[in-house]
Design an enzyme around this catalytic site. Sequence first.
Site, PDB file in Angstrom:
ATOM      1  N   LYS A  91      73.432   6.623 -28.916  1.00  0.00           N
ATOM      2  CA  LYS A  91      73.356   7.756 -27.751  1.00  0.00           C
ATOM      3  C   LYS A  91      72.040   8.090 -27.266  1.00  0.00           C
ATOM      4  O   LYS A  91      71.803   7.274 -26.104  1.00  0.00           O
ATOM      5  CB  LYS A  91      73.618   8.950 -28.708  1.00  0.00           C
ATOM      6  CG  LYS A  91      75.056   8.897 -29.594  1.00  0.00           C
ATOM      7  CD  LYS A  91      75.824   9.957 -29.481  1.00  0.00           C
ATOM      8  CE  LYS A  91      77.039   9.758 -30.316  1.00  0.00           C
ATOM      9  NZ  LYS A  91      78.378   9.761 -29.859  1.00  0.00           N
ATOM     10  N   ASP A  99      72.199   7.164 -40.996  1.00  0.00           N
ATOM     11  CA  ASP A  99      72.777   7.075 -39.583  1.00  0.00           C
ATOM     12  C   ASP A  99      72.337   8.175 -38.615  1.00  0.00           C
ATOM     13  O   ASP A  99      73.127   9.421 -38.552  1.00  0.00           O
ATOM     14  CB  ASP A  99      74.332   6.841 -39.623  1.00  0.00           C
ATOM     15  CG  ASP A  99      75.208   6.852 -38.367  1.00  0.00           C
ATOM     16  OD1 ASP A  99      74.405   6.690 -37.215  1.00  0.00           O
ATOM     17  OD2 ASP A  99      76.475   6.623 -38.328  1.00  0.00           O
ATOM     18  N   TYR A 105      81.493  10.418 -39.696  1.00  0.00           N
ATOM     19  CA  TYR A 105      81.968   9.554 -38.851  1.00  0.00           C
ATOM     20  C   TYR A 105      80.825   8.487 -38.435  1.00  0.00           C
ATOM     21  O   TYR A 105      79.706   9.107 -38.305  1.00  0.00           O
ATOM     22  CB  TYR A 105      82.550  10.103 -37.590  1.00  0.00           C
ATOM     23  CG  TYR A 105      82.819   9.351 -36.373  1.00  0.00           C
ATOM     24  CD1 TYR A 105      83.961   8.521 -36.545  1.00  0.00           C
ATOM     25  CD2 TYR A 105      82.066   9.177 -35.316  1.00  0.00           C
ATOM     26  CE1 TYR A 105      84.382   7.586 -35.321  1.00  0.00           C
ATOM     27  CE2 TYR A 105      82.468   8.154 -34.189  1.00  0.00           C
ATOM     28  CZ  TYR A 105      83.617   7.575 -34.177  1.00  0.00           C
ATOM     29  OH  TYR A 105      84.023   6.737 -33.295  1.00  0.00           O
TER      30      TYR A 105
HETATM   31  C1  LIG Z   1      76.955   9.602 -36.787  1.00  0.00           C
HETATM   32  C2  LIG Z   1      77.579   8.420 -35.747  1.00  0.00           C
HETATM   33  N1  LIG Z   1      77.517   7.185 -35.678  1.00  0.00           N
HETATM   34  C3  LIG Z   1      78.031   6.021 -35.139  1.00  0.00           C
HETATM   35  C4  LIG Z   1      78.702   6.543 -34.284  1.00  0.00           C
HETATM   36  C5  LIG Z   1      79.354   5.581 -33.332  1.00  0.00           C
HETATM   37  O1  LIG Z   1      78.875   5.452 -32.112  1.00  0.00           O
HETATM   38  P1  LIG Z   1      79.402   4.606 -30.982  1.00  0.00           P
HETATM   39  O2  LIG Z   1      80.108   5.717 -30.110  1.00  0.00           O
HETATM   40  O3  LIG Z   1      78.112   4.353 -29.846  1.00  0.00           O
HETATM   41  O4  LIG Z   1      79.880   3.367 -31.467  1.00  0.00           O
HETATM   42  C6  LIG Z   1      78.883   7.917 -33.718  1.00  0.00           C
HETATM   43  C7  LIG Z   1      79.489   8.275 -32.552  1.00  0.00           C
HETATM   44  O5  LIG Z   1      79.881   9.302 -32.187  1.00  0.00           O
HETATM   45  C8  LIG Z   1      78.369   8.812 -34.555  1.00  0.00           C
HETATM   46  O6  LIG Z   1      78.373  10.110 -34.324  1.00  0.00           O
END
Ligand SMILES: Cc1ncc(COP(=O)(O)O)c(C=O)c1O
Length: 441
Positions: free
Chosen positions: A281, A254, A152
């Site tokens: 986060k 990521d 994700y």
């Molecule tokens: C690995 C990863 N990338 C991107 C995101 C997206 O972040 P946001 O919810 O701040 O848009 C998340 C959200 O859980 C994530 O776990």
Amino acid sequence: MSLDKEVAEYTAKTARSRALHEEALAVMPGGNSRTTTFFDPYPFYAARGQGAHIWDADGNDRLDFNGNYTSLILGHAPPDVVKAAQQAIESGLSFPGPTEWEVRLAEMLTRRVPSVEQVRFTNSGTEATMNAVRLARAFTGRPKIAKFEGAYHGTHDWVLVSVAPDPKTAGNRRHPKPVPASAGVPPAVLKHTVVLPWNDAEACEQILAAEAANLAAVLVDPLLGIGGVISPADGFLQRLREITERHGIVLIFDEVISFRVAWGGAQERFGVRPDLTTFGKIIGGGLAVGAFGGRADLMSFYDPRQGAARISHGGTFNANPATMAAGVATLNALTPEAYARLDALGERLRGGITRLLAGTRRKGQVSGVGSLFCLHWTTEPLTDYRSSRPKDAEQPLRMFVGLLNEGILLTQRGLGACSLAMTDEDVDRFVNALARVLARQ
Ligand SMILES: Cc1ncc(COP(=O)(O)O)c(C=O)c1O
């Protein structure tokens, strides 16, 4: 106990949340703004958080192992972070220009993560991954992006592919097919997405070699966080680094979730240097945040000095002062000793759960790295997204609601995180609560 009985106990304790949900239904589809936090029949409405605890609108007190989906690494409302955000807010809520806090947080990130020579801030992890893939396309002039099945990366179109597909529709395990993760993802996205199998280096090498001429980036969450915190096999991330380097493909880590596993994130823990990294986060101390950064030659595409930047990146609230100040205060608290403590809490939790599950009829296991963990309701060795799928699809939700009734908050999927506000006793309370839920099921 069946799911129905667990839900009946939950609804009996959450009348005020139900009333708020009914009001919300009139003005929001499904009554909320966040798909991931919804569960049937309604989520509880949060009223307050302090330390390791979260209270709902009915006054129920729960130990919070969700931590706003792993964001609250210091727990709720840590005084130094609240003070820093308050001071920033008192100086003005937001400005049409940069602030010193932004410079300080950027310095902290680049110091911690040597691969990040330059960085820019956004308001979410979604915007961070969106910019990183755009940058990779701009830099390479190639159209396609590779991502892993089960990973994700937020909610923009380019990453809403094969997030949690039904294996029946997702093709061969070693050569997965792109499956849209949402209505509205256009066919062009599927055409430009290459899906990779996690931890299968040989298969990845073949797929990437075949697609290399058109591939701008490999986007990888080094822990497959939302996909179940499935650690990379020894050498797997290094292999990805070698393959991408050989083919001139931009390697994007990521680290929106995984940054919390070490002072310098998962890339420090696993010893791999990506070209670009995305954050979110924890770096905003609990406020809305994201960031992306990496090699200076790539990041220069955002440099607006000689005329216009090659990539435009606006955002009314990018790098807003309250978030930046809260981020600085949070990273200041995350010392090497703090990471050792987080690791110890995570190990204690995983050890307790493993011992518990060995003695129960319900077949499960726990995965994790550092303070992150995830419950899995299968005994298959955990290697990839498909191996982590529960044998009984209802089991994760049954556990989630059962734990809510025991005063513990996790995520519906079974992902959780320890925070620095927790004690060994809190971790043991989780294990004991899980034992009670398992015993009555
Ligand atoms: C690995 C990863 N990338 C991107 C995101 C997206 O972040 P946001 O919810 O701040 O848009 C998340 C959200 O859980 C994530 O776990």
